[in-house]
Motif scaffolding. Structure first.
Motif, short mmCIF file in Angstrom:
data_model
loop_
_atom_site.label_atom_id
_atom_site.label_comp_id
_atom_site.label_asym_id
_atom_site.label_seq_id
_atom_site.Cartn_x
_atom_site.Cartn_y
_atom_site.Cartn_z
N THR A 41 -3.93 3.18 4.65
CA THR A 41 -3.51 4.13 5.69
C THR A 41 -4.68 4.86 6.34
O THR A 41 -4.54 5.41 7.42
CB THR A 41 -2.53 5.17 5.13
N SER A 42 -5.84 4.85 5.70
CA SER A 42 -7.00 5.56 6.27
C SER A 42 -7.87 4.65 7.15
O SER A 42 -8.84 5.12 7.73
CB SER A 42 -7.85 6.16 5.15
N LYS A 46 -8.06 -3.10 12.61
CA LYS A 46 -9.05 -4.16 12.44
C LYS A 46 -9.63 -4.13 11.02
O LYS A 46 -9.75 -5.17 10.37
CB LYS A 46 -10.16 -4.02 13.47
N GLU A 47 -9.97 -2.95 10.54
CA GLU A 47 -10.54 -2.82 9.19
C GLU A 47 -9.49 -3.13 8.13
O GLU A 47 -9.81 -3.71 7.09
CB GLU A 47 -11.13 -1.42 8.99
N GLN A 48 -8.24 -2.76 8.37
CA GLN A 48 -7.16 -3.11 7.44
C GLN A 48 -7.11 -4.62 7.25
O GLN A 48 -7.09 -5.12 6.12
CB GLN A 48 -5.80 -2.65 7.98
N LEU A 49 -7.09 -5.34 8.36
CA LEU A 49 -6.97 -6.80 8.31
C LEU A 49 -8.21 -7.44 7.70
O LEU A 49 -8.10 -8.43 6.96
CB LEU A 49 -6.67 -7.36 9.70
N ASN A 50 -9.39 -6.88 7.99
CA ASN A 50 -10.62 -7.41 7.40
C ASN A 50 -10.61 -7.26 5.88
O ASN A 50 -10.92 -8.20 5.16
CB ASN A 50 -11.86 -6.72 7.99
N ARG A 51 -10.28 -6.07 5.42
CA ARG A 51 -10.26 -5.82 3.96
C ARG A 51 -9.19 -6.66 3.27
O ARG A 51 -9.43 -7.21 2.20
CB ARG A 51 -10.01 -4.35 3.68
N LEU A 52 -8.03 -6.73 3.89
CA LEU A 52 -6.95 -7.54 3.33
C LEU A 52 -7.37 -9.00 3.26
O LEU A 52 -7.17 -9.67 2.24
CB LEU A 52 -5.67 -7.37 4.16
#
Length: 135
Positions: A41-42, A46-52
């Motif tokens: 949530t933080s 784009k960063e969510q998808l990269n980390r996932l």
């Protein structure tokens, strides 16, 4: 100047073999997935998808290695155990693909638990006693 942590990490990686290597890989996979869940949530989209993507890719690699090893004829594990490894790997692949397809980190909890429980078993830890702290 080299980072002492990186030097230690490199030395540790070079000295891990067999079960200890498998335990380290499974725990690292669980940590990557858990970090993705915690920070979801933080992060921006784009960063969510990269980390996932990174966390799922790492875990898919681990389980691909387990699949290949289980399919080798010279592998001394009992046939039933090899079959169960392959079935579990298929289940994990599905969970990871679902998480990627729907960008839903909540779908990772089962994979995290499986990784940690197998790592605990490889270490000889009693059932339910997971000596790994992800937080």
């Amino acid at each position: 100047m080299r980072n002492p942590y990186e030097v230690y990490k490199k030395a540790e990686k070079a000295s891990l073999t067999g079960k200890n290597l498998e335990v380290a890989a499974l725990v690292k996979g669980a940590r990557l997935l858990r970090e993705c869940q915690k920070k979801w949530t933080s992060l921006d989209r784009k960063e969510q998808l990269n980390r996932l993507g990174e966390a799922c890719k790492y875990n898919q690699r681990i389980w691909s290695v387990f699949e290949v090893e289980a399919m080798k004829e010279e592998n001394p594990l009992p046939a039933d155990l090899k079959k169960n490894i392959l079935l579990l790997s298929e289940f994990i692949d599905k969970k990871l693909l679902d998480a990627l397809a729907y960008a839903a980190p909540d779908n990772l909890s089962q994979v995290i638990k499986i990784n940690l429980n197998i790592a605990a078993g490889l270490r000889g830890s009693p059932e339910g006693d997971l000596p790994f702290d992800l937080d």
